[in-house]
Design an enzyme around this catalytic site. Structure first.
Site, PDB file in Angstrom:
ATOM      1  N   ASP A 244      10.289   4.409   2.314  1.00  0.00           N
ATOM      2  CA  ASP A 244      11.399   5.297   1.920  1.00  0.00           C
ATOM      3  C   ASP A 244      10.977   6.744   1.608  1.00  0.00           C
ATOM      4  OD1 ASP A 244      12.557   2.797   2.071  1.00  0.00           O
ATOM      5  OD2 ASP A 244      13.457   2.832   0.088  1.00  0.00           O
TER       6      ASP A 244
ATOM      7  N   LYS B 299      17.080  -0.559   5.940  1.00  0.00           N
ATOM      8  CA  LYS B 299      17.449  -1.570   4.939  1.00  0.00           C
ATOM      9  C   LYS B 299      18.592  -1.044   4.095  1.00  0.00           C
ATOM     10  CE  LYS B 299      13.918  -0.006   1.643  1.00  0.00           C
ATOM     11  NZ  LYS B 299      14.707   0.287   0.444  1.00  0.00           N
TER      12      LYS B 299
ATOM     13  N   CYS C 172      11.190   0.141  -4.825  1.00  0.00           N
ATOM     14  CA  CYS C 172      11.051  -0.290  -3.427  1.00  0.00           C
ATOM     15  C   CYS C 172       9.606  -0.548  -3.025  1.00  0.00           C
ATOM     16  CB  CYS C 172      11.742   0.710  -2.506  1.00  0.00           C
ATOM     17  SG  CYS C 172      13.532   0.750  -2.818  1.00  0.00           S
TER      18      CYS C 172
END
Ligand SMILES: [Zn+2]
Length: 221
Positions: free
Chosen positions: A8, A108, A153
């Site tokens: 990310d 995602k 994450c």
């Protein structure tokens, strides 16, 4: 098969983004260096990719504010500011990230009814993203992970890699990670370590590559 997973590294989690992680953009230069000099066979990047009405957004819960605890899918859920909405600049990778070196992008968080911190599956552990299958098929047995944010994450991706990619060894490149909450980061590092991941620096990773090259050169003489 040696793989690097960048978690990310998107505008939304860097300065000026909708869910900026303190100093988040500092991971970009380290990630670029790892991609260029880390000797990886494969580079994968995950991308948080939400519909505009995603249920993790406080805006979808009347009267609630970002960073309140709420519920989603029957589970406690941190309510976030709207972030990384599909097709917006907030969801793009950081512009300085060397995208040309990324072999595969795993999106995602597309199901509005559940969040997905891990790059491998949703938070309810009901649906896989496909990344574990991808890594198994590619023969990944050594995996380095870094990115944003350490205490959400990155942590969940590290733990799931160890659970879902059989036989893989996992290292967390900690200076290429930034977190949201300092206490959460400390706890996440302990959790990742307890799960079997090694916590390393990019300096150790790159020195390891140099040492391996030197010993290969010596043994070839
Ligand atoms: Zn998200």
């Amino acid at each position: 098969m040696k793989c690097l997973l960048l978690v990310d590294i998107q505008n939304g989690f860097c300065s000026g983004g909708n869910l900026a992680v303190p100093d988040g953009e500092a991971v970009v230069v380290v990630a670029n260096r790892l991609m260029a000099e880390g000797g990886y066979d494969l580079v994968v990047a995950s991308q948080d990719w939400h519909p505009a009405d995603h249920g993790s957004f406080a805006s979808q819960h009347p009267g609630r504010h970002p960073f309140d605890m709420g519920t989603l899918h029957g589970k406690p859920q941190m309510l976030w500011p709207d972030h990384c909405v599909q097709g917006t600049a907030d969801a793009d990778f950081h512009p300085a990230l060397d995208r040309a070196r990324i072999d595969h992008v795993q999106r995602k968080g597309e199901n509005r009814n559940i969040d997905s911190y891990s790059a491998f599956r949703d938070n309810g552990h009901e649906a896989l993203t496909g990344l574990s299958r991808y890594m198994i098929d590619a023969g990944v047995d050594r995996l380095d992970i870094c990115g944003l944010a350490t205490d959400y994450c990155v942590r969940d991706s590290v733990i799931d890699a160890l659970l879902l990619v059989p036989g893989v060894t996992v290292r967390v490149v900690i200076d290429a990670c930034r977190g949201i909450d300092p206490a959460g980061v400390t706890a996440a590092i302990a959790e990742m370590s307890d799960a079997g991941a090694r916590i390393v620096t990019s300096g150790e990773v790159l020195q390891g590559v140099k040492d391996a090259a030197i010993s290969a050169h010596r043994s070839s003489r």
